[in-house]
Design a protein around this motif. Sequence first.
Motif, PDB file in Angstrom:
ATOM      1  N   THR A 284       0.753  -1.091   0.110  1.00  0.00           N
ATOM      2  CA  THR A 284       0.319  -0.162  -0.064  1.00  0.00           C
ATOM      3  C   THR A 284       0.630   1.263  -0.054  1.00  0.00           C
ATOM      4  N   LEU A 285       1.881   1.153   0.894  1.00  0.00           N
ATOM      5  CA  LEU A 285       2.745   2.372   0.948  1.00  0.00           C
ATOM      6  C   LEU A 285       3.338   2.735  -0.383  1.00  0.00           C
ATOM      7  N   LEU A 286       4.079   1.655  -1.034  1.00  0.00           N
ATOM      8  CA  LEU A 286       4.709   1.989  -2.106  1.00  0.00           C
ATOM      9  C   LEU A 286       3.923   2.144  -3.421  1.00  0.00           C
ATOM     10  N   ALA A 287       2.640   1.850  -3.451  1.00  0.00           N
ATOM     11  CA  ALA A 287       1.784   2.115  -4.521  1.00  0.00           C
ATOM     12  C   ALA A 287       1.392   3.491  -4.536  1.00  0.00           C
ATOM     13  N   ALA A 288       1.241   4.044  -3.270  1.00  0.00           N
ATOM     14  CA  ALA A 288       1.088   5.611  -3.176  1.00  0.00           C
ATOM     15  C   ALA A 288       2.236   6.243  -3.893  1.00  0.00           C
ATOM     16  N   ILE A 289       3.537   5.742  -3.203  1.00  0.00           N
ATOM     17  CA  ILE A 289       4.647   6.571  -3.735  1.00  0.00           C
ATOM     18  C   ILE A 289       4.739   6.286  -5.155  1.00  0.00           C
ATOM     19  N   GLY A 290       4.321   5.176  -5.811  1.00  0.00           N
ATOM     20  CA  GLY A 290       4.689   4.900  -7.105  1.00  0.00           C
ATOM     21  C   GLY A 290       3.953   5.866  -8.192  1.00  0.00           C
ATOM     22  N   LEU A 291       2.692   6.585  -7.579  1.00  0.00           N
ATOM     23  CA  LEU A 291       2.175   7.505  -8.116  1.00  0.00           C
ATOM     24  C   LEU A 291       2.966   8.792  -8.755  1.00  0.00           C
ATOM     25  N   GLY A 292       3.970   8.807  -7.940  1.00  0.00           N
ATOM     26  CA  GLY A 292       4.703   9.988  -8.371  1.00  0.00           C
ATOM     27  C   GLY A 292       4.476  11.296  -8.079  1.00  0.00           C
ATOM     28  N   THR A 293       3.603  11.705  -7.079  1.00  0.00           N
ATOM     29  CA  THR A 293       2.681  12.812  -6.773  1.00  0.00           C
ATOM     30  C   THR A 293       3.230  13.303  -5.522  1.00  0.00           C
ATOM     31  N   GLU A 294       2.900  14.838  -5.106  1.00  0.00           N
ATOM     32  CA  GLU A 294       2.851  15.112  -3.694  1.00  0.00           C
ATOM     33  C   GLU A 294       1.801  14.441  -3.104  1.00  0.00           C
ATOM     34  N   GLU A 295       0.814  14.529  -3.558  1.00  0.00           N
ATOM     35  CA  GLU A 295      -0.630  13.854  -2.948  1.00  0.00           C
ATOM     36  C   GLU A 295      -0.268  12.675  -2.440  1.00  0.00           C
ATOM     37  N   GLY A 296       0.261  11.849  -3.414  1.00  0.00           N
ATOM     38  CA  GLY A 296       0.472  10.255  -3.021  1.00  0.00           C
ATOM     39  C   GLY A 296       1.314  10.180  -1.919  1.00  0.00           C
ATOM     40  N   THR A 297       2.513  10.927  -1.844  1.00  0.00           N
ATOM     41  CA  THR A 297       3.450  10.879  -1.004  1.00  0.00           C
ATOM     42  C   THR A 297       2.915  11.212   0.514  1.00  0.00           C
ATOM     43  N   SER A 298       2.259  12.332   0.306  1.00  0.00           N
ATOM     44  CA  SER A 298       1.508  12.778   1.548  1.00  0.00           C
ATOM     45  C   SER A 298       0.548  11.719   2.418  1.00  0.00           C
ATOM     46  N   ALA A 299      -0.097  11.108   1.470  1.00  0.00           N
ATOM     47  CA  ALA A 299      -1.157  10.036   1.955  1.00  0.00           C
ATOM     48  C   ALA A 299      -0.479   8.745   2.319  1.00  0.00           C
ATOM     49  N   ALA A 300       0.790   8.524   1.555  1.00  0.00           N
ATOM     50  CA  ALA A 300       1.564   7.367   2.005  1.00  0.00           C
ATOM     51  C   ALA A 300       2.174   7.476   3.403  1.00  0.00           C
ATOM     52  N   LEU A 301       2.652   8.910   3.861  1.00  0.00           N
ATOM     53  CA  LEU A 301       3.131   9.287   5.140  1.00  0.00           C
ATOM     54  C   LEU A 301       2.150   9.114   6.054  1.00  0.00           C
ATOM     55  N   PHE A 302       0.998   9.679   5.905  1.00  0.00           N
ATOM     56  CA  PHE A 302      -0.100   9.405   6.783  1.00  0.00           C
ATOM     57  C   PHE A 302      -0.384   8.057   7.076  1.00  0.00           C
ATOM     58  N   TYR A 303      -0.562   7.302   6.236  1.00  0.00           N
ATOM     59  CA  TYR A 303      -0.845   5.917   6.214  1.00  0.00           C
ATOM     60  C   TYR A 303       0.315   5.081   7.072  1.00  0.00           C
ATOM     61  N   MET A 304       1.435   5.392   6.557  1.00  0.00           N
ATOM     62  CA  MET A 304       2.682   4.905   7.526  1.00  0.00           C
ATOM     63  C   MET A 304       2.565   5.054   8.918  1.00  0.00           C
ATOM     64  N   LEU A 305       2.150   5.993   9.433  1.00  0.00           N
ATOM     65  CA  LEU A 305       2.071   6.140  10.855  1.00  0.00           C
ATOM     66  C   LEU A 305       0.873   5.186  11.616  1.00  0.00           C
ATOM     67  N   ASN A 306       0.003   5.095  10.739  1.00  0.00           N
ATOM     68  CA  ASN A 306      -1.072   4.141  11.260  1.00  0.00           C
ATOM     69  C   ASN A 306      -0.778   2.696  11.037  1.00  0.00           C
ATOM     70  N   THR A 307      -0.060   2.358  10.141  1.00  0.00           N
ATOM     71  CA  THR A 307       0.106   0.712   9.885  1.00  0.00           C
ATOM     72  C   THR A 307       1.225   0.548  10.942  1.00  0.00           C
ATOM     73  N   THR A 308       2.383   1.473  11.059  1.00  0.00           N
ATOM     74  CA  THR A 308       3.598   1.039  11.788  1.00  0.00           C
ATOM     75  C   THR A 308       3.400   0.715  13.258  1.00  0.00           C
ATOM     76  N   TRP A 309       2.290   1.628  13.750  1.00  0.00           N
ATOM     77  CA  TRP A 309       1.942   1.662  14.977  1.00  0.00           C
ATOM     78  C   TRP A 309       0.758   0.491  15.572  1.00  0.00           C
ATOM     79  N   ILE A 310       0.051   0.476  14.446  1.00  0.00           N
ATOM     80  CA  ILE A 310      -1.212  -0.598  14.649  1.00  0.00           C
ATOM     81  C   ILE A 310      -0.594  -2.153  14.580  1.00  0.00           C
ATOM     82  N   VAL A 311       0.393  -2.386  13.648  1.00  0.00           N
ATOM     83  CA  VAL A 311       0.910  -3.480  13.311  1.00  0.00           C
ATOM     84  C   VAL A 311       1.680  -3.827  14.522  1.00  0.00           C
ATOM     85  N   GLY A 312       2.424  -3.136  15.096  1.00  0.00           N
ATOM     86  CA  GLY A 312       3.192  -3.173  16.264  1.00  0.00           C
ATOM     87  C   GLY A 312       2.255  -3.638  17.525  1.00  0.00           C
TER      88      GLY A 312
END
Length: 505
Positions: free
Chosen positions: A314-342
Motif C-alpha cells: 500500500t505504501l509503495l503503491a502510493a509512492i509509485g504515483l509520483g505525486t505530492e498527494e500520493g507521498t503525503s497520503a503514504a506518510l499518513f498511512y505509514m504512521l497508522n500501519t506502523t503503530w497498529i501492526v506493532g
Amino acid sequence: MNHWLTAPILIPLLGGIIQIFIGYAPISLRRTLALATTVLLLASTIALLALANDGNYRVYAFGNWVPPFGIVLVLDRLAALMLLMTAVLAFFAHLYAIHRADESSRQFHALFLFQLMGLNIAFLTGDLFNLFVAFEVLLIASYGLLMQGSGTERTVPSLHYVVLNLVGSSLFLISVGMIYSVTGTLNMADLAAKVPLVSPEDQPLLQAGGLILLVVFGLKAAILPLCFWLPRAYGNATAPVAALFAVMTKVGFYAIVRVFTLIFGPNAGPLANLGLDWLFVLALATLAMGVIGALGARNLRTLITWQVIISVGTLLAAIGLGTEEGTSAALFYMLNTTWIVGGLFLVVDLVAGQRGSAADRIVTAPKMHNRTFLSVLFLLGAVAAVGLPPLSGFFAKLLILQSATPGPQMGWLWSVLIGGSFFTLIAYSRAGSIVFWRTVEGHISKPAPLTKPVTVAASGLIGMAIAIVLLAGPISAYVDATAAQLFNTSEYLNVLNIPVVAEGL
C-alpha cells in the motif's frame, strides 16, 4: 550547526554501552536504565519534530568538514517524522519487553538500543555510504534480537534473514561504487546537483547503480518477490522484537522516498523517476500477495506478518504515483500501519498466553481469561489495519485513493486497494470469530498474567488509531508540508551552503 541533531544517535549509543557494562547487574536496574533511555530518546525526537516544523533544513557536520566532505546529518520534516514514529513504537515495545521477554539474554536491552541507534542514523544521514553504515548497524543488532530464544523454528528463519541481508549489503556496496565512479560523490545533496549533468555515455552506469539501489531498498522494504523471508522471520520473533520490527520495512520505504525523490526524482534529467513504473506494479502485486497470505494464515502471528507485507504494498503503491498527494497520503498511512501492526503483535502475544497449548493458532479452544479486554484490543487493531471507519486506517486509505488522478493507475489502485481491504476484512473476521467466540467447555488453568506494563504497552499502540483520528488535522498538515518539502529538491541543495560552524545548542 545544531548539536541536538546528534541526540537520537548518542542517547541509544550511550544507553547501549551502559547496558553492556552492567550486564550482570540486577535485572531491575537494567530495565530501569533501558526504559529511561527510551523515554529520553522519545523526548528528544519530539523536540526535533518541533524544530523541523518550520520547514528549514538543519545540518550537523562532524568535525566541521564542509559538505559534501565528511559525515553529515540532515534534519528535515521527513527525518523528524521517522524519528518520532520509531521512538513512540520503541517506547511501547520496550515497556512490553520488561515484562519477561528481556530475560532470555543479558544483552537484550543493549541490542534493542543499538538497533534504535542504527535506525536513527539511517533517518538522519545525508550521505549514501553512511546510509549503508546505518543499515549494517541496525541489521547486526536485529540479528541478535531475532535469535532471542531457542529452537530451530526461530534460528532457521533468522539465518535466512541474515543471509538475504548480507546479499543486500553486498549489492548496496556495488551500487554505491558504481554511482561514485560516475559522480565522484555520495553526499545526497551533491548527487542531486550532479546527476542531471552526467554525460550521456556515463548515464547507463549511473542508471544501473540506481536500479540496484532500488532492488536493495526493495529487499529492506520486503516488496515482491523479495518478501518471502519476512513471514517466518517476524512470525517466530518474540513479541516486542516483532513489534519493533514493524518499523524495519519502513526503513526501506524511507530510503526509496529519500533517494528516488531527491536524487532520481522529477529533476534528475534523463534519469528522472527512475524505476517508478516498475515500483507501482510491484507494489500492487505485493499488496495482493499479502492479502492471499493473510487469508491462508493458520495463526494470528502469521496473519499480522502478512499485514506487514500488505502495508508495504500500500505504501509503495502510493509512492509509485509520483505525486505530492500520493507521498503525503503514504506518510499518513505509514504512521497508522506502523503503530497498529506493532500493537497487534503485542496483543496476539497476550492472546497466546491466555489460550494454553492452543496459543495463537486459529482453532477453537477453551474460553480465555480477559476475553473481553483482549477481543476489544484485537477488534480495534483489525479495524484500523483493514481501513474501516471511524479509525485512522480508514482516513489513511481514503487519502491514498483520493491522491490518484483519473487514468489507468487510478483504476488499478482503487481495484487492488479496495478489493484487498475487503478480503483482509474476511481474514480478520475469520480469525477473530474462531479465536474469541468459538470456544469449547473449560478454562485454561494457568494463563499468563496480564501485568500493568504489557497491558499499557499493547493498549497504547492500539490506542494510536484513535489518537491519529483526533489529531488528523495537524498530522495531515504536517505530512502535506513534508511532501511539498520533498518535491522541492532545490531547497535540499542548500544543505551544501549551510555554515557548519557550531551555533550552540
